[in-house]
Design an enzyme around this catalytic site. Structure first.
Site, PDB file in Angstrom:
ATOM      1  CG  HIS A 101      64.209  63.620  80.797  1.00  0.00           C
ATOM      2  ND1 HIS A 101      65.083  64.435  81.483  1.00  0.00           N
ATOM      3  CD2 HIS A 101      63.729  62.736  81.705  1.00  0.00           C
ATOM      4  CE1 HIS A 101      65.124  64.062  82.756  1.00  0.00           C
ATOM      5  NE2 HIS A 101      64.315  63.035  82.911  1.00  0.00           N
ATOM      6  CE  LYS A 115      61.350  66.083  82.450  1.00  0.00           C
ATOM      7  NZ  LYS A 115      60.164  65.695  83.241  1.00  0.00           N
ATOM      8  N   GLY A 123      62.599  67.929  86.754  1.00  0.00           N
ATOM      9  CA  GLY A 123      62.473  67.977  88.208  1.00  0.00           C
ATOM     10  C   GLY A 123      63.692  67.398  88.896  1.00  0.00           C
ATOM     11  CG  ASN A 148      64.414  60.563  89.993  1.00  0.00           C
ATOM     12  OD1 ASN A 148      64.379  59.448  90.501  1.00  0.00           O
ATOM     13  ND2 ASN A 148      64.740  60.753  88.731  1.00  0.00           N
ATOM     14  CG  MET A 149      58.949  59.024  92.974  1.00  0.00           C
ATOM     15  SD  MET A 149      58.611  59.331  94.721  1.00  0.00           S
ATOM     16  CE  MET A 149      57.483  60.721  94.600  1.00  0.00           C
ATOM     17  N   GLY A 193      46.249  59.301  86.648  1.00  0.00           N
ATOM     18  CA  GLY A 193      47.005  59.321  85.399  1.00  0.00           C
ATOM     19  C   GLY A 193      47.238  57.906  84.916  1.00  0.00           C
ATOM     20  CB  ALA A 250      45.331  56.430  80.296  1.00  0.00           C
TER      21      ALA A 250
END
EC number: 1.17.1.8
Length: 275
Positions: free
Chosen positions: A160, A164, A170, A128-129, A12, A14
């Protein structure tokens, strides 16, 4: 891991997150960009990954061939779509490499496919990271456990950007799962996603979700515990996509020497014992 750092593939490449990852990998010691993948037919295929990310040329051409990209790689970072991420999970399993999945909107059936792939790959998956959100999930579980369901209602509010495509986010679902775990209930049974018309009184013990979309908001989440005469709110505001990219890179490096398995950011951050 070579002397230049862990060799990472960005899929992903781009997209907004892909470009943020390319920039941050370029700046982060201990990792290097091995390959960048965009979907077949993308106008970015064949272009230099650094140029599209605003870095200038870095000598890595964007490809639409993930098989070639994964060859000799040590990890892949993936913020794409559920179907695409499942395909990449299978390829990561074949290559026996790390697969960090930040993709949202996955179904329970999708989750089972990721877990099947984790028999051979080290998969780190989270809604979520960021460090802050994962700490928020731990605090949410603790608060839900401490505040009884008969007297404290839980509502999860998220906002958001207008582009989205999935709702609730998430992250909202991650927080909902944390609240449900604290209450020892099943989120699917307890959650209320839609309120419209004459709904009647709120049912005790349910976990409500409200979704807002608009503008360029990167991500805002609040978990509200509403009692009689008082309210507790736990919130997180994301000001820059780099927080997710940074967390994903941290997860990839953490998973490098781990056994094949299905991990979360709570494992990466050493917070899983607080569950």
């Amino acid at each position: 891991m070579g002397s230049s750092g862990m060799k990472l593939v960005v899929v992903g490449a781009a997209g907004r997150m892909g470009q943020a990852l390319i920039r941050l990998i370029h700046q982060t010691p201990g990792v290097q960009l091995h390959a960048a993948v965009a979907r077949e037919g993308s106008a970015f295929v064949g272009r230099d990954a650094g140029e599209i990310a605003g870095l200038g040329p870095i000598g890595i051409e964007i490809t639409s061939d993930p098989l070639q990209a994964f060859l000799h790689a040590e990890g892949v970072i993936d913020f794409t779509s559920p179907a695409t991420s499942i395909t990449f999970a299978g390829l990561a399993a074949q290559a026996r490499i790390v697969h960090v999945v930040g993709t949202t909107g996955c179904s329970p059936q999708d989750e089972e496919k990721f877990k099947a792939a984790s028999r051979h790959a080290r998969i780190v998956k989270s809604g979520n990271m960021s460090l802050g959100v994962n700490l928020l999930s731990v605090l949410t579980q603790q608060a839900a456990q401490a505040l009884d369901a008969q007297n404290w209602d839980i509502e999860i509010l998220e906002m958001h950007h207008k582009h989205k495509v999935d709702a609730p986010s998430g992250t909202a679902l991650l927080l909902g799962e944390a609240a449900a775990a604290g209450r020892k209930v099943d989120l699917t049974a307890a959650s209320v996603r839609v309120r419209d018309g004459h709904t009647g009184a709120r049912e005790a013990g349910t976990i409500g979700f409200a979704t807002l979309r608009g503008g360029s908001v990167i991500g805002e989440h609040s978990v509200i515990f509403a009692g009689e005469g008082e309210r507790v709110e736990l919130s997180h505001y994301a000001g820059d996509r780099s927080i997710f990219a940074r967390g994903a890179i941290t997860a990839a490096v953490w998973a490098f020497d781990k056994k094949p398995g299905f991990y979360s950011m709570l494992d990466v951050l050493g917070l899983s014992q607080a569950e």
